[in-house]
Design an enzyme around this catalytic site. Structure first.
Site, PDB file in Angstrom:
ATOM      1  N   GLU A   3     -14.024 -25.791 -33.140  1.00 27.03           N
ATOM      2  CA  GLU A   3     -13.989 -24.669 -32.210  1.00 27.03           C
ATOM      3  C   GLU A   3     -13.512 -25.179 -30.851  1.00 27.03           C
ATOM      4  O   GLU A   3     -13.374 -26.378 -30.616  1.00 27.03           O
ATOM      5  CB  GLU A   3     -15.359 -24.006 -32.143  1.00 27.03           C
ATOM      6  N   LYS A  51      -7.810 -23.712 -29.164  1.00 26.82           N
ATOM      7  CA  LYS A  51      -7.810 -24.798 -30.140  1.00 26.82           C
ATOM      8  C   LYS A  51      -6.550 -25.654 -30.056  1.00 26.82           C
ATOM      9  O   LYS A  51      -6.319 -26.521 -30.905  1.00 26.82           O
ATOM     10  CB  LYS A  51      -7.977 -24.224 -31.548  1.00 26.82           C
ATOM     11  N   ARG A 173       1.150 -17.078 -25.305  1.00 24.19           N
ATOM     12  CA  ARG A 173       0.791 -16.336 -26.513  1.00 24.19           C
ATOM     13  C   ARG A 173      -0.709 -16.371 -26.810  1.00 24.19           C
ATOM     14  O   ARG A 173      -1.180 -15.621 -27.672  1.00 24.19           O
ATOM     15  CB  ARG A 173       1.580 -16.851 -27.711  1.00 24.19           C
ATOM     16  N   ASN A 214     -15.756 -19.509 -36.054  1.00 18.19           N
ATOM     17  CA  ASN A 214     -16.672 -18.741 -36.887  1.00 18.19           C
ATOM     18  C   ASN A 214     -18.112 -18.790 -36.385  1.00 18.19           C
ATOM     19  O   ASN A 214     -18.856 -17.819 -36.509  1.00 18.19           O
ATOM     20  CB  ASN A 214     -16.604 -19.243 -38.329  1.00 18.19           C
ATOM     21  N   ARG A 323     -12.238 -15.027 -43.658  1.00 18.56           N
ATOM     22  CA  ARG A 323     -13.305 -15.912 -43.196  1.00 18.56           C
ATOM     23  C   ARG A 323     -14.654 -15.247 -43.439  1.00 18.56           C
ATOM     24  O   ARG A 323     -14.770 -14.025 -43.415  1.00 18.56           O
ATOM     25  CB  ARG A 323     -13.154 -16.234 -41.701  1.00 18.56           C
TER      26      ARG A 323
END
Length: 359
Positions: A3, A51, A173, A214, A323
């Protein structure tokens, strides 16, 4: 997949170990031949955006990173990427960051795993061997060696060299990153509220908010008492901004300590269990009795079928856009609003920004 807080820790480790120094760069694996073009350059620093890791290289110490000549190595670790470090005492902030892995130079005893952690190399332990003589594993995509230590990258999803325009395009982006000083939370609020996509999917979209994975997704939604399946357009601006304001201190604590802890102290001993179904629940310091154990760290993540710490209902899980999402069907309903305990116990009360200690 790491993460966002992990990538920020990695940027800090690279800057601390190599920042402002000339380094040697190579690609032992041969899949990143561009490493030769910055060999002998100065590693000016590293930054994280969600990330994405961006490492700045300049030809001379006097060149500012804003100069067009600067080159940026973009790395995305993905599921299997990792960095391992070796060097003089105090050189690195961590011995390894990323997917399950071993230290540079350790003997590999496990088999398989596909993460670059089981490459079959057989060197003496790095603690007793001169780090300058450590041979890279065959899967090392990039090696950075400086005057005080080295770092090896294995198994990344992406590793490429960008110019200033390329770096700008990457940042453009991405959604705002709660850990960056230049983040604009209103961009996050706007993108969520104009979307018919569920908030559970939006939080994992790096173009909406960068760095949330997540675990933070599941835990932030529980703390906000929000149903993962409610469309973003059905949320008020205050609800969405509340998610952001909660994530900032949670992720800052993770960046400082390398651990994700989202539970309030008074809830940690309640149903202190977790479903050990994947290696992803492991955290730094799990063998340290002084840290909050992972069994007490989460409200819903990997607690499917177990009782909710607050209401006792069984935590559920299901697939959501590829996920697994975790939630409490009683605490998180479509009619839920931020519950009183989250406003009475805001995140800032338990994560001290000065020392990173939990109250």
């Amino acid at each position: 997949m790491p993460e966002g807080h992990t990538v920020h820790r990695l940027a800090s480790a690279l800057t601390a170990g190599f920042g402002g120094r000339r380094v040697r760069t190579s690609s032992p694996q041969g899949r990143f031949p561009e490493a030769a073009s910055i060999d002998g350059w100065v590693l000016a620093g590293a930054e994280a955006a969600g990330k994405q890791l961006l490492i700045a290289f300049t030809p001379e110490e006097s060149v500012d990173v804003t100069d067009p000549v600067t080159r940026w190595v973009r790395v995305h670790l993905g599921l299997y990427g990792s960095w391992t470090f070796a060097g003089e005492e105090g050189f690195a902030l961590a011995h390894a960051i990323g997917a399950p892995r071993v230290r540079i130079g350790e003997r590999e005893t496990r088999q398989g795993g596909g993460s670059g952690a089981a490459d079959g190399y057989d060197l003496h332990d790095a603690a007793t061997e001169d780090w300058r003589r450590l041979v890279p594993r065959p899967t090392t995509r990039l090696r950075i060696a400086g005057p005080h230590g080295l770092a090896d990258l294995t198994g990344p999803t992406a590793c490429e060299i960008l110019d200033a325009d390329g770096r700008a395009a990457v940042l453009e982006r991405l959604g705002p990153d709660p850990l960056r000083e230049d983040a604009d939370p209103e961009r996050f609020v706007e993108r969520v509220r104009r979307s018919r996509t569920s908030i559970g999917v939006l939080l994992m979209n790096q173009e909406v908010i960068a760095g949330v994975g997540n675990i933070y997704r599941a835990e932030a939604l529980f703390r906000a008492r929000l149903d993962p399946f409610v469309p973003g357009k059905d949320l008020t601006a205050g609800m969405v901004r509340g998610i952001w304001d909660d994530l900032v201190p949670l992720m800052r604590y993770g960046a400082r300590t390398g651990r994700i802890v989202t539970t309030e102290p008074e809830h940690r001993a309640i149903e202190a269990v977790i479903q050990e179904r994947t290696r992803a629940t492991g955290q730094n310091g799990d063998d340290d009795p002084s840290v909050v154990p992972r069994e007490q760290s989460f409200y819903t993540y990997h607690r499917q079928t177990l009782p909710c710490r607050l209401c006792g209902a069984a935590i559920r899980s299901t697939d959501l856009a590829g996920r697994t999402v975790f939630w409490c069907p009683r605490c998180q309903t479509r009619r839920s609003r931020r519950a009183s305990w989250t406003t009475e116990h805001p995140a800032a009360a338990w994560a001290d920004p000065q020392d990173g200690e939990l109250r």
